[in-house]
Design a protein around this motif. Sequence first.
Motif, PDB file in Angstrom:
ATOM      1  N   PHE A  47      24.905 -43.168  24.979  1.00 53.77           N
ATOM      2  CA  PHE A  47      23.463 -43.175  24.699  1.00 53.77           C
ATOM      3  C   PHE A  47      22.829 -44.461  25.419  1.00 53.77           C
ATOM      4  O   PHE A  47      23.240 -45.716  24.830  1.00 53.77           O
ATOM      5  CB  PHE A  47      23.107 -43.164  23.337  1.00 53.77           C
ATOM      6  N   THR A  48      22.174 -44.458  26.583  1.00 53.95           N
ATOM      7  CA  THR A  48      21.569 -45.497  27.239  1.00 53.95           C
ATOM      8  C   THR A  48      20.113 -45.520  27.005  1.00 53.95           C
ATOM      9  O   THR A  48      19.739 -44.558  27.410  1.00 53.95           O
ATOM     10  CB  THR A  48      22.320 -45.319  28.521  1.00 53.95           C
ATOM     11  N   ALA A  49      19.813 -46.804  26.832  1.00 53.80           N
ATOM     12  CA  ALA A  49      18.312 -47.038  26.919  1.00 53.80           C
ATOM     13  C   ALA A  49      17.916 -47.898  28.157  1.00 53.80           C
ATOM     14  O   ALA A  49      18.671 -48.694  28.441  1.00 53.80           O
ATOM     15  CB  ALA A  49      17.866 -47.860  25.806  1.00 53.80           C
ATOM     16  N   VAL A  50      16.888 -47.531  28.630  1.00 53.18           N
ATOM     17  CA  VAL A  50      16.232 -48.446  29.953  1.00 53.18           C
ATOM     18  C   VAL A  50      14.956 -48.938  29.573  1.00 53.18           C
ATOM     19  O   VAL A  50      13.989 -48.302  29.153  1.00 53.18           O
ATOM     20  CB  VAL A  50      16.033 -47.322  31.127  1.00 53.18           C
ATOM     21  N   MET A  51      15.075 -50.194  29.778  1.00 52.15           N
ATOM     22  CA  MET A  51      13.827 -50.967  29.386  1.00 52.15           C
ATOM     23  C   MET A  51      13.289 -51.946  30.393  1.00 52.15           C
ATOM     24  O   MET A  51      14.167 -52.304  31.447  1.00 52.15           O
ATOM     25  CB  MET A  51      14.064 -51.881  28.189  1.00 52.15           C
ATOM     26  N   GLY A  52      12.117 -52.487  30.604  1.00 53.14           N
ATOM     27  CA  GLY A  52      11.720 -53.281  31.455  1.00 53.14           C
ATOM     28  C   GLY A  52      10.051 -53.530  31.422  1.00 53.14           C
ATOM     29  O   GLY A  52       9.498 -52.527  30.817  1.00 53.14           O
ATOM     30  N   PRO A  53       9.452 -54.609  31.996  1.00 52.21           N
ATOM     31  CA  PRO A  53       7.943 -54.665  31.832  1.00 52.21           C
ATOM     32  C   PRO A  53       7.377 -53.510  32.634  1.00 52.21           C
ATOM     33  O   PRO A  53       8.119 -52.763  33.192  1.00 52.21           O
ATOM     34  CB  PRO A  53       7.902 -55.998  32.654  1.00 52.21           C
ATOM     35  N   THR A  93      25.244 -36.625  26.411  1.00 60.30           N
ATOM     36  CA  THR A  93      24.792 -37.777  27.263  1.00 60.30           C
ATOM     37  C   THR A  93      23.222 -38.028  27.134  1.00 60.30           C
ATOM     38  O   THR A  93      22.700 -37.097  27.377  1.00 60.30           O
ATOM     39  CB  THR A  93      25.296 -37.762  28.413  1.00 60.30           C
ATOM     40  N   VAL A  94      22.634 -39.259  26.560  1.00 60.44           N
ATOM     41  CA  VAL A  94      21.299 -39.477  26.489  1.00 60.44           C
ATOM     42  C   VAL A  94      20.983 -40.752  27.494  1.00 60.44           C
ATOM     43  O   VAL A  94      21.650 -41.567  27.160  1.00 60.44           O
ATOM     44  CB  VAL A  94      20.824 -39.452  25.241  1.00 60.44           C
ATOM     45  N   LEU A  95      19.950 -40.533  28.326  1.00 56.80           N
ATOM     46  CA  LEU A  95      19.221 -41.627  28.880  1.00 56.80           C
ATOM     47  C   LEU A  95      17.848 -41.603  28.378  1.00 56.80           C
ATOM     48  O   LEU A  95      17.065 -40.674  28.761  1.00 56.80           O
ATOM     49  CB  LEU A  95      19.512 -41.445  30.624  1.00 56.80           C
ATOM     50  N   MET A  96      17.358 -42.499  27.856  1.00 57.55           N
ATOM     51  CA  MET A  96      16.273 -42.648  27.034  1.00 57.55           C
ATOM     52  C   MET A  96      15.411 -43.906  27.975  1.00 57.55           C
ATOM     53  O   MET A  96      15.806 -45.105  27.804  1.00 57.55           O
ATOM     54  CB  MET A  96      16.117 -42.958  25.706  1.00 57.55           C
ATOM     55  N   VAL A  97      14.176 -43.844  28.363  1.00 52.18           N
ATOM     56  CA  VAL A  97      13.250 -44.847  28.780  1.00 52.18           C
ATOM     57  C   VAL A  97      12.348 -45.238  27.670  1.00 52.18           C
ATOM     58  O   VAL A  97      11.625 -44.302  27.228  1.00 52.18           O
ATOM     59  CB  VAL A  97      12.569 -44.447  30.101  1.00 52.18           C
ATOM     60  N   THR A  98      12.208 -46.626  27.144  1.00 50.21           N
ATOM     61  CA  THR A  98      11.355 -46.850  26.229  1.00 50.21           C
ATOM     62  C   THR A  98      10.987 -48.401  26.444  1.00 50.21           C
ATOM     63  O   THR A  98      11.534 -48.917  27.167  1.00 50.21           O
ATOM     64  CB  THR A  98      12.173 -46.890  24.860  1.00 50.21           C
ATOM     65  N   HIS A  99       9.839 -48.559  25.672  1.00 53.16           N
ATOM     66  CA  HIS A  99       9.315 -50.054  25.744  1.00 53.16           C
ATOM     67  C   HIS A  99       9.709 -50.794  24.194  1.00 53.16           C
ATOM     68  O   HIS A  99       9.116 -51.789  24.257  1.00 53.16           O
ATOM     69  CB  HIS A  99       7.839 -49.981  26.027  1.00 53.16           C
ATOM     70  N   PHE A 136      18.453 -53.339  31.666  1.00 56.44           N
ATOM     71  CA  PHE A 136      17.068 -53.881  31.872  1.00 56.44           C
ATOM     72  C   PHE A 136      16.747 -53.665  33.282  1.00 56.44           C
ATOM     73  O   PHE A 136      17.516 -54.227  34.275  1.00 56.44           O
ATOM     74  CB  PHE A 136      17.097 -55.199  31.461  1.00 56.44           C
ATOM     75  N   LEU A 137      15.435 -53.158  33.857  1.00 59.63           N
ATOM     76  CA  LEU A 137      14.965 -53.238  35.004  1.00 59.63           C
ATOM     77  C   LEU A 137      13.932 -54.492  34.994  1.00 59.63           C
ATOM     78  O   LEU A 137      12.943 -54.612  34.109  1.00 59.63           O
ATOM     79  CB  LEU A 137      14.496 -51.880  35.352  1.00 59.63           C
ATOM     80  N   ALA A 138      13.653 -54.948  36.385  1.00 54.92           N
ATOM     81  CA  ALA A 138      12.506 -55.986  36.587  1.00 54.92           C
ATOM     82  C   ALA A 138      12.292 -55.849  38.132  1.00 54.92           C
ATOM     83  O   ALA A 138      13.287 -55.874  38.972  1.00 54.92           O
ATOM     84  CB  ALA A 138      13.031 -57.296  36.221  1.00 54.92           C
ATOM     85  N   ASP A 139      11.170 -55.345  38.577  1.00 58.17           N
ATOM     86  CA  ASP A 139      10.775 -55.660  39.840  1.00 58.17           C
ATOM     87  C   ASP A 139      11.567 -54.577  40.696  1.00 58.17           C
ATOM     88  O   ASP A 139      12.075 -54.663  41.670  1.00 58.17           O
ATOM     89  CB  ASP A 139      10.785 -56.688  40.452  1.00 58.17           C
ATOM     90  N   GLY A 140      11.922 -53.520  40.113  1.00 61.98           N
ATOM     91  CA  GLY A 140      12.740 -52.438  40.558  1.00 61.98           C
ATOM     92  C   GLY A 140      14.180 -52.526  40.748  1.00 61.98           C
ATOM     93  O   GLY A 140      15.000 -51.686  41.311  1.00 61.98           O
ATOM     94  N   THR A 200      11.490 -60.567  26.483  1.00 62.59           N
ATOM     95  CA  THR A 200      10.551 -61.831  26.728  1.00 62.59           C
ATOM     96  C   THR A 200      11.020 -62.631  27.776  1.00 62.59           C
ATOM     97  O   THR A 200      10.004 -62.806  28.606  1.00 62.59           O
ATOM     98  CB  THR A 200      10.535 -62.724  25.525  1.00 62.59           C
ATOM     99  N   ARG A 201      12.134 -62.653  27.924  1.00 61.18           N
ATOM    100  CA  ARG A 201      12.869 -63.602  29.219  1.00 61.18           C
ATOM    101  C   ARG A 201      12.674 -62.671  30.618  1.00 61.18           C
ATOM    102  O   ARG A 201      12.449 -63.319  31.562  1.00 61.18           O
ATOM    103  CB  ARG A 201      14.283 -63.814  29.148  1.00 61.18           C
ATOM    104  N   LEU A 202      12.599 -61.438  30.427  1.00 61.52           N
ATOM    105  CA  LEU A 202      12.289 -60.666  31.680  1.00 61.52           C
ATOM    106  C   LEU A 202      10.975 -60.850  32.513  1.00 61.52           C
ATOM    107  O   LEU A 202      10.942 -60.833  33.768  1.00 61.52           O
ATOM    108  CB  LEU A 202      12.293 -59.133  31.440  1.00 61.52           C
ATOM    109  N   GLY A 203      10.195 -61.480  31.676  1.00 62.55           N
ATOM    110  CA  GLY A 203       8.730 -61.742  32.310  1.00 62.55           C
ATOM    111  C   GLY A 203       9.081 -63.017  33.351  1.00 62.55           C
ATOM    112  O   GLY A 203       8.119 -63.242  34.368  1.00 62.55           O
ATOM    113  N   GLU A 204      10.065 -63.641  33.308  1.00 64.40           N
ATOM    114  CA  GLU A 204      10.505 -64.859  34.089  1.00 64.40           C
ATOM    115  C   GLU A 204      11.292 -64.121  35.312  1.00 64.40           C
ATOM    116  O   GLU A 204      11.543 -65.095  36.391  1.00 64.40           O
ATOM    117  CB  GLU A 204      11.217 -65.807  33.557  1.00 64.40           C
ATOM    118  N   TRP A 205      11.914 -63.205  35.242  1.00 62.72           N
ATOM    119  CA  TRP A 205      12.634 -62.447  36.375  1.00 62.72           C
ATOM    120  C   TRP A 205      11.996 -62.639  37.829  1.00 62.72           C
ATOM    121  O   TRP A 205      10.905 -62.221  37.754  1.00 62.72           O
ATOM    122  CB  TRP A 205      13.135 -60.912  36.190  1.00 62.72           C
TER     123      TRP A 205
END
Length: 248
Positions: A42-48, A201-207, A220-224, A243-248
């Motif tokens: 079970f994988t979650a995908v997050m990012g701004p 198998t689950v892949l979930m996009v969430t904020h 985590f994804l940032a700028d692709g 919160t720190r991803l905003g500095e990526w």
Amino acid sequence: MSTIMTATAAISLSKVSKVYGSGPGAVTALDGVSLTLSRGSFTAVMGPSGSGKSTFLHCAAGLDRPTSGSVRLGETDLSGMSENELTELRRTRVGFVFQAYNLVPSLTVRENIQLPVLLGAGAPDAAWFAHVVETVGLTDRLAHRPSELSGGQQQRVAIARALVTRPDVVFADEPTGALDTRTGAQVLRLLRSVVESTGQTVLMVTHDPAAASVADRVVFLADGRLAGALEAPTVKVVAERMTRLGEW
């Protein structure tokens, strides 16, 4: 993160990039992303916002073709498949759960769940159908129509529909986005139990950090680009990382 295919890999992305447009106005939505999901994970995908989460899901699920790189579902390389072959693959080997339930109003719960099988001119596996319906708690709702169900119940129908073909992977795009906190938590526990009881198998996009904390791993994804991963996530640590991803 390894991109080597093994017998236990449900899906693998290797150096996947997606560019929209051309010339000076081109936008790179994904930039060389490599990731492997093990079966039964079970994988979650997050990012701004704008980090490439939706593009990642669409490329992984065969809804969109990468500009470069490859996607494999089990042993199947999606890059060489025709549109008709991709359509068949999505119907039989991939399940989808979206924020909008996308149920057919005129059909009963039973018919909505069985729709992917019926569209393929097949017959539902009666034992598996019964197991899925029991797992999502809809045994006494099969004759109802979507308008007679709560939002949480409608999302349970959508999850059952995603499971009915025994897909390699279920892709969930903000599955609790339209639900209140309590109902959303119930749906997340259901997805967690599906992984544990069926090996799905689950892949979930969430904020939502609370939603992501239900997963085994958060990517985590940032700028692709991939910007790290977190095993055994907690709400607090996920929120801090976001919160720190905003500095990526």
